[in-house]
Design an enzyme around this catalytic site. Structure first.
Site, mmCIF file in Angstrom:
data_model
loop_
_atom_site.group_PDB
_atom_site.id
_atom_site.type_symbol
_atom_site.label_atom_id
_atom_site.label_comp_id
_atom_site.label_asym_id
_atom_site.label_seq_id
_atom_site.Cartn_x
_atom_site.Cartn_y
_atom_site.Cartn_z
ATOM 1 N N CYS A 171 -7.186 -6.020 0.345
ATOM 2 C CA CYS A 171 -5.734 -6.186 0.205
ATOM 3 C C CYS A 171 -5.331 -7.383 1.055
ATOM 4 C CB CYS A 171 -4.981 -4.938 0.654
ATOM 5 S SG CYS A 171 -3.189 -5.204 0.576
ATOM 6 N N THR A 227 -3.297 -6.976 -14.613
ATOM 7 C CA THR A 227 -2.052 -7.669 -14.941
ATOM 8 C C THR A 227 -1.817 -7.736 -16.449
ATOM 9 O OG1 THR A 227 -2.286 -8.915 -12.910
ATOM 10 C CG2 THR A 227 -0.763 -9.811 -14.534
ATOM 11 N N LEU A 273 0.792 -1.241 0.000
ATOM 12 C CA LEU A 273 0.000 0.000 0.000
ATOM 13 C C LEU A 273 0.822 1.289 0.000
ATOM 14 C CD1 LEU A 273 -2.918 -0.901 2.446
ATOM 15 C CD2 LEU A 273 -3.238 0.044 0.172
HETATM 16 O O1 RRO Z 1 -0.393 -2.605 -2.306
HETATM 17 C C1 RRO Z 1 -0.502 -3.851 -2.318
HETATM 18 O O2 RRO Z 1 0.400 -4.602 -1.905
HETATM 19 C C2 RRO Z 1 -1.737 -4.519 -2.787
HETATM 20 C C3 RRO Z 1 -3.006 -4.043 -2.559
HETATM 21 BR BR1 RRO Z 1 -3.320 -2.439 -1.706
HETATM 22 C C4 RRO Z 1 -4.136 -4.811 -2.969
HETATM 23 O O3 RRO Z 1 -5.305 -4.461 -2.751
HETATM 24 N N1 RRO Z 1 -3.917 -5.978 -3.585
HETATM 25 C C5 RRO Z 1 -2.689 -6.421 -3.841
HETATM 26 O O4 RRO Z 1 -2.529 -7.503 -4.426
HETATM 27 N N2 RRO Z 1 -1.587 -5.684 -3.436
#
Ligand code: RRO
Length: 306
Positions: free
Chosen positions: A131, A267, A75
Site C-alpha cells: 500500500c 480498475t 485501508l
Molecule cells: O486502501 C488504500 O488506500 C489502498 C491500499 Br490498502 C492499497 O494497497 N493500494 C492502494 O492503492 N490503496
C-alpha cells in the site's frame, strides 16, 4: 489431458481460468465477491483486512486521472475479528478460490491476521506489503527486504495455506524484493500494487485527495506493471500474478507472455462492468486457438528473450 485450456494451477490453488478480482475493488461482502465469480472470475481477492478496524481517510479518497484513477482510501476495514464470520459465510457462498488480503504493522500482526483468515476458511492469503500511502505498513515493509523476509517467514509459520505476496512498483529494484520474498517462502507474487501519484486542482491550488498523495491504477500503469512482471520472471522461479491496468484480453495475454501465470483485474471493473472477466477469458481462448496453443501454460513467459 486437461480439456480446459484456461485452467491454471498456482500456489496450490486450482483456477478454472487465469483471471482474478484484484484486492480493494469490491470490498468484503461475500455476495458481491460471488457476483464476480458468476461473471467469470477464476478467483477473488478481498480488500485488505488488519488486526483492528480502521476508518480510512476522509473524502475525497478517489480522483479520476488521465487513463486511470488515483486512490488514497487509507485501508478502511472492519478488522479480522469481525470479518472472520464473513469469511466463514463466504466459504459457503463462493464457487472459486477465496483469497483474503491481509496487512499489519509488524510481522506478528501479519501472522495473526493471516492465521485468523486461514482458520476461518480463506483458501490463501495475499500479503499487502505494498500500500503506497499508509504509514508503518504496506510498502514501508515491502520495500525493505529484511522486514519483508521476517513478515513472510512468520506468516508461513502461522498457516499452511498458500501465501501470496503483493509487491510495490515504487522501489528501485523490484527483482531484489521479489528474490527476498521468494527466498522467504512466498508461494506466489502479485506484481504490482498502485504507483505513487498526485492530483492537483488548479482552481483551489491544492492537492485533491485528503491524503495529498495516492496510488495510480488503470491503463496508465500497464507498461510499468508489465515491465515488473517481465523483470521478475527473468530472475525468480516463484509464480507471478500480473496486476496493473489490465482491461482487455490482449493486455492479459501480454502479461502471461511476460511471465504471469494469472492476472488480477481491478480498475477495469470499476470503469466497465463484471462482464469484463468473460470478455477477457473468451479473448484469451480465441488467441490460444488462433495461435494453436493447447493451454495458457504453453505461453507463460514466452516473450522472454533468453
Ligand atoms: O486502501 C488504500 O488506500 C489502498 C491500499 Br490498502 C492499497 O494497497 N493500494 C492502494 O492503492 N490503496
Amino acid at each position: 489431458m486437461n480439456s480446459n485450456p484456461l485452467s491454471t494451477r498456482l500456489a496450490g490453488l486450482e483456477l478454472r481460468n487465469p483471471t482474478a478480482l484484484a484486492s480493494g475493488i469490491l470490498g468484503y461482502s461475500p455476495e458481491s465477491l460471488q457476483r464476480i465469480a458468476e461473471a467469470g472470475a477464476g478467483a477473488v481477492v478481498t480488500k485488505s483486512v488488519g488486526l483492528t478496524p480502521r476508518v480510512g481517510y476522509p473524502n475525497p479518497t478517489v480522483v479520476q486521472a488521465n487513463c486511470g484513477i488515483i486512490n488514497a482510501m487509507g485501508l478502511p476495514n472492519p478488522g479480522i475479528a469481525e470479518y472472520a464470520s464473513e469469511i466463514r459465510y463466504a466459504k459457503t457462498v463462493l464457487t472459486v478460490p477465496f483469497i483474503v488480503s491481509v496487512y499489519g504493522y509488524s510481522a506478528e500482526e501479519y501472522a495473526a491476521v493471516a492465521k485468523a483468515a486461514a482458520t476461518a476458511g480463506a483458501d490463501a492469503v495475499e500479503l499487502n506489503v505494498s500500500c503506497p500511502h499508509v504509514k508503518e505498513t504496506g510498502s514501508e515493509i515491502g520495500q525493505n527486504p529484511k522486514l519483508l523476509t521476517q513478515v513472510i517467514r512468520q506468516v508461513k509459520a502461522a498457516t499452511s495455506k498458500p501465501v501470496i505476496v503483493k509487491l510495490s512498483p515504487n522501489v528501485t529494484d523490484i527483482v531484489e524484493i521479489a528474490q527476498a520474498a521468494s527466498a522467504a517462502g512466498a508461494d506466489a507474487l502479485t506484481a504490482v500494487n498502485t504507483v505513487r501519484a498526485i492530483a492537483i486542482d488548479a482552481e483551489t491550488a491544492l492537492p485533491i485527495l485528503s491524503n495529498t498523495r495516492g496510488g495510480l491504477s488503470g491503463p496508465a500503469v500497464k507498461p510499468i506493471a508489465l515491465r515488473c512482471v517481465y523483470d521478475i520472471y527473468e530472475k525468480v522461479k516463484t509464480p507471478i500474478i500480473g496486476c496493473g491496468g489490465i482491461t482487455t484480453w490482449k493486455d492479459a495475454v501480454e502479461f502471461i507472455l511476460a511471465g504471469a501465470s494469472a492476472v488480477q483485474i481491478g480498475t477495469a471493473l470499476a470503469q466497465k462492468n463484471p462482464a469484463v472477466f468473460q470478455t477477457i477469458n473468451r479473448g484469451i481462448t480465441a488467441y490460444l486457438k488462433k495461435k494453436k496453443y493447447r493451454s495458457i501454460k504453453e505461453i507463460v513467459g514466452k516473450a522472454q528473450r533468453n
